[in-house]
Design an enzyme around this catalytic site. Structure first.
Site, PDB file in Angstrom:
ATOM      1  N   LYS A  33       0.835  -1.208   0.000  1.00 43.47           N
ATOM      2  CA  LYS A  33       0.000   0.000   0.000  1.00 43.47           C
ATOM      3  C   LYS A  33       0.871   1.261   0.000  1.00 43.47           C
ATOM      4  O   LYS A  33       2.072   1.200   0.315  1.00 43.47           O
ATOM      5  CB  LYS A  33      -0.905  -0.006   1.235  1.00 43.47           C
ATOM      6  N   TYR A 265      13.786  30.229   8.101  1.00 38.37           N
ATOM      7  CA  TYR A 265      12.585  30.916   8.575  1.00 38.37           C
ATOM      8  C   TYR A 265      12.581  31.024  10.088  1.00 38.37           C
ATOM      9  O   TYR A 265      12.931  30.062  10.785  1.00 38.37           O
ATOM     10  CB  TYR A 265      11.332  30.156   8.136  1.00 38.37           C
TER      11      TYR A 265
HETATM   12  C1  LIG Z   1      -0.296  -1.578   6.877  1.00 43.84           C
HETATM   13  C2  LIG Z   1      -0.934  -2.834   7.285  1.00 43.84           C
HETATM   14  C3  LIG Z   1      -0.176  -3.974   7.556  1.00 43.84           C
HETATM   15  C4  LIG Z   1       1.331  -3.966   7.609  1.00 43.84           C
HETATM   16  O1  LIG Z   1       1.763  -3.437   8.825  1.00 43.84           O
HETATM   17  P1  LIG Z   1       3.318  -3.420   9.154  1.00 43.84           P
HETATM   18  O2  LIG Z   1       3.403  -2.953  10.538  1.00 43.84           O
HETATM   19  O3  LIG Z   1       3.928  -2.451   8.177  1.00 43.84           O
HETATM   20  O4  LIG Z   1       3.802  -4.801   8.925  1.00 43.84           O
HETATM   21  C5  LIG Z   1      -0.832  -5.155   7.815  1.00 43.84           C
HETATM   22  N1  LIG Z   1      -2.179  -5.218   7.819  1.00 43.84           N
HETATM   23  C6  LIG Z   1      -2.934  -4.138   7.580  1.00 43.84           C
HETATM   24  C7  LIG Z   1      -4.402  -4.266   7.614  1.00 43.84           C
HETATM   25  C8  LIG Z   1      -2.350  -2.912   7.320  1.00 43.84           C
HETATM   26  O5  LIG Z   1      -3.121  -1.839   7.088  1.00 43.84           O
END
Ligand SMILES: *Cc1c(COP(=O)(O)O)cnc(C)c1O
Length: 376
Positions: A33, A265
């Site tokens: 993702k 800044y």
């Molecule tokens: C992002 C996510 C993961 C992965 O989590 P990590 O801590 O990066 O391993 C697993 N399951 C779901 C539903 C997520 O949204």
């Protein structure tokens, strides 16, 4: 090299996938993702599949659709499914969908009638995140699911939940969430529905909580070589993970200034003595957090140079020291795996009051990604 570039080490991605494969008998879902946590959706997904990932997981359906359009045929779950999404494309492209409510199930069924495809669904159970997932009204959803299964209108492929405190392996809540998921699985089975896959483990649980591995482990941050929590789970190095992203930039200016020069800044910093400053052509528009403090910086000519003053939209300034021989146009490493002495992503996260996930994920589209396939 252009102004700045994020180098992604594909061998590191593959090695991090291998690492978890060797630690579990469960199937592996590579979480890609958010543009593969900033590393680039398609190249990372392809590397994960080549290394034997059984599944790919995205939050958004559009990310899953992009994967299919690139020719990837591995099973994919998209788990964020708001109303009004393009469920027709999802079904036509054989993308598994997660459901948390009757409303979403109804919409998926409408799409299913239109394209004449049996949806492959994973029921999300809310066991403590109070985010996605069905919570107290699970029974109503299960009744509807039962009816649809009986008439062969849906395929319940999976049931799953998400840990809230997997990075605190000692917490009782982990066991409670797992047992609640198991309860819901039994309730489904009572209704004659037996999903092939049960899943709950994220990276932290994959590394610390074997009983939670169930049928699929969802391997996210670990795939990118980063630790879910340096303090409670261990550093990348101690876990054998290889950070895959190295952020490099060019100094677009080096200049000598006298003691008393104000920087950035708010003129929050005034130089204490004569020094040389380097201007890095990256800023918060590129994902360098504005609140980064002087515990972060860049690595140049074999030395660390700390941030001085506030990060601006497109630039930040580092203190090179008066004796520095660094020149305008020289290349710096903003962060990497630390092997040459550069700042690590974890050090940057600490200096910005955030977590490594946010540092890599927010590196923006203005920074080109290049992919290396050999360890140099
Ligand atoms: C992002 C996510 C993961 C992965 O989590 P990590 O801590 O990066 O391993 C697993 N399951 C779901 C539903 C997520 O949204």
């Amino acid at each position: 090299m252009s102004r700045a570039v994020a180098e992604i080490d594909i061998n590191a991605i593959k090695s991090n996938l291998d690492l978890i494969k060797n630690k579990t008998k469960s199937q592996i879902l590579a979480v890609v993702k958010a543009n593969a946590y900033g590393h680039g959706l398609i190249p990372v997904a392809k590397a994960a599949v080549e290394s034997g990932a059984d599944w790919l997981g995205t939050a958004l359906l559009e990310e899953a659709i992009e994967l299919r359009k690139s020719g990837i045929s591995t099973p994919i779950i998209a788990w964020l499914t708001p109303l009004g999404e393009d469920f027709r494309s999802a079904l036509e492209l054989n993308i598994d969908l997660s459901i948390s409510s009757l409303e979403v199930l109804d919409e998926i069924m409408l799409a299913s009638n239109l394209v004449n495809k049996v949806p492959r669904l994973h029921i999300e159970i809310d066991t403590g995140m109070s985010r996605g997932g069905v919570r107290d009204d699970w029974e109503k959803l299960f009744i509807q699911v039962g009816k649809l299964v009986k008439s062969n209108k849906i395929n319940v492929v999976g049931i799953w939940t998400h840990f809230a405190r997997a990075d605190e392996p000692e917490e009782q809540m982990n066991a409670t969430q797992l047992s609640q998921l198991n309860d819901r699985v039994s309730e489904l089975e009572k209704r004659g529905i037996k999903p092939e896959f049960i899943h709950i483990a994220n990276s932290a649980a994959a590394l610390t909580n074997k009983p939670s591995h169930k049928s699929i482990v969802r391997w996210g941050i670990g795939l990118y070589g980063l630790s879910p929590d340096v303090n409670s789970v261990g550093s990348s190095k101690s876990l054998g993970l290889k950070p895959a992203m190295k952020l490099k930039a060019k100094l677009n200016l080096v200049k000598q200034v006298k003691a008393g020069a104000t920087v950035g800044y708010g003129a929050t910093v005034v130089t204490m003595k004569d020094t040389k400053l380097g201007v890095v052509a990256l800023g918060y528009a590129d994902g360098i957090p504005r609140n980064a403090n002087s515990d972060a910086g860049v690595f140049v000519a074999g030395k660390r140079a700390a941030i001085i003053g506030r990060v601006s939209m497109d630039q930040f300034v580092v203190d090179l020291g008066l004796d520095s021989l660094v020149k305008t146009g020289d290349e710096v490493i903003v962060f990497g795996d630390g092997s040459a002495g550069e700042y690590t992503i974890d050090e940057w996260a600490k200096a910005c009051g955030t977590i490594n996930y946010e540092i890599v994920t927010r590196i923006g589209p203005r920074v080109p990604r290049i992919y290396t396939y050999e360890r140099t």
